[in-house]
Design an enzyme around this catalytic site. Structure first.
Site, PDB file in Angstrom:
ATOM      1  N   ASN A  17     -48.231  -6.385  86.379  1.00 17.47           N
ATOM      2  CA  ASN A  17     -47.426  -5.479  87.204  1.00 17.47           C
ATOM      3  C   ASN A  17     -48.011  -4.071  87.151  1.00 17.47           C
ATOM      4  OD1 ASN A  17     -46.450  -5.532  84.500  1.00 17.47           O
ATOM      5  ND2 ASN A  17     -44.533  -4.578  85.097  1.00 17.47           N
ATOM      6  N   ILE A  18     -47.936  -3.396  88.278  1.00 19.04           N
ATOM      7  CA  ILE A  18     -48.494  -2.048  88.396  1.00 19.04           C
ATOM      8  C   ILE A  18     -47.424  -1.161  89.019  1.00 19.04           C
ATOM      9  CG2 ILE A  18     -50.342  -0.637  89.372  1.00 19.04           C
ATOM     10  CD1 ILE A  18     -52.046  -3.240  89.478  1.00 19.04           C
ATOM     11  N   GLU A  19     -46.856  -0.287  88.189  1.00 16.20           N
ATOM     12  CA  GLU A  19     -45.796   0.603  88.668  1.00 16.20           C
ATOM     13  C   GLU A  19     -46.389   1.901  89.185  1.00 16.20           C
ATOM     14  OE1 GLU A  19     -42.967   0.794  85.439  1.00 16.20           O
ATOM     15  OE2 GLU A  19     -42.406  -1.300  85.763  1.00 16.20           O
ATOM     16  N   CYS A  24     -45.361  -6.411  91.538  1.00 22.93           N
ATOM     17  CA  CYS A  24     -45.181  -7.385  90.460  1.00 22.93           C
ATOM     18  C   CYS A  24     -46.504  -8.103  90.155  1.00 22.93           C
ATOM     19  CB  CYS A  24     -44.164  -8.439  90.864  1.00 22.93           C
ATOM     20  SG  CYS A  24     -42.494  -7.825  91.057  1.00 22.93           S
ATOM     21  N   GLU A  45     -47.111 -11.251  89.786  1.00 24.05           N
ATOM     22  CA  GLU A  45     -47.371 -12.467  90.569  1.00 24.05           C
ATOM     23  C   GLU A  45     -48.039 -12.127  91.888  1.00 24.05           C
ATOM     24  OE1 GLU A  45     -44.595 -11.472  89.098  1.00 24.05           O
ATOM     25  OE2 GLU A  45     -43.206 -13.117  88.701  1.00 24.05           O
ATOM     26  N   CYS A  64     -39.247 -12.629  90.586  1.00 29.54           N
ATOM     27  CA  CYS A  64     -38.242 -11.996  91.440  1.00 29.54           C
ATOM     28  C   CYS A  64     -38.261 -12.655  92.826  1.00 29.54           C
ATOM     29  CB  CYS A  64     -38.508 -10.497  91.556  1.00 29.54           C
ATOM     30  SG  CYS A  64     -39.850 -10.068  92.691  1.00 29.54           S
ATOM     31  N   CYS A 116     -41.443 -12.173  94.976  1.00 27.48           N
ATOM     32  CA  CYS A 116     -42.567 -12.982  94.484  1.00 27.48           C
ATOM     33  C   CYS A 116     -42.356 -14.460  94.782  1.00 27.48           C
ATOM     34  CB  CYS A 116     -42.768 -12.760  92.984  1.00 27.48           C
ATOM     35  SG  CYS A 116     -43.431 -11.117  92.637  1.00 27.48           S
TER      36      CYS A 116
END
Ligand code: THU
Length: 128
Positions: free
Chosen positions: A40-42, A51, A53, A85, A88
């Protein structure tokens, strides 16, 4: 340990999650044996975060890998395993179909279901 879980655990180490502190790693196994991972990359806007996935699926597609038989998602060290989620699930369904989905924790506890089990009655291109 399942090498696909190991790959997801390694990808999780690259997670960029300074806001939620919730690191996620994902790994896809293609039918030709290739393994593609994502984390995941915020982002400061929060809404643009991605996310693990979807990072894995989009990485795979951009590298010409399109057919997958297994998906692994690794999140926190909790007894209750974390499912993908909703967004995804949609992307996984459209690109991986009714593939095998394994959710695992950091200790390697894992549960395997099919994507169809967690995403019943999906919308996809068959309706277009
Ligand atoms: N996250 C994922 O990477 N995959 C999921 O299926 C659930 C949520 C990430 C998004 C965000 O960076 C953090 O977990 C908290 O929601």
């Amino acid at each position: 340990m399942d090498p696909l879980i190991t790959a997801a655990l390694e990808a999780r180490e690259h997670a960029h999650a300074p806001f939620s502190h919730f690191k996620v790693g994902a790994a896809l196994e293609a039918f030709d044996g290739r393994i593609i991972t994502g984390c995941n990359i915020e982002n400061a806007t929060l809404g643009l975060s991605l996310c693990a996935e979807r990072v894995a699926v989009f990485k795979a597609l951009s590298e010409g890998v399109r057919h997958f038989r297994r998906v692994v998602v690794v999140t926190a060290d909790t007894e209750t395993l974390t499912p993908p989620c909703g967004a995804c699930r949609q992307i996984l369904w459209e690109f991986c179909g009714d593939a095998e989905l394994t959710m695992a924790n950091l200790a390697g506890k894992a549960e395997t279901l099919s994507l169809g089990q967690i995403f019943p009655r999906p919308f996809d291109s068959s309706f277009l």
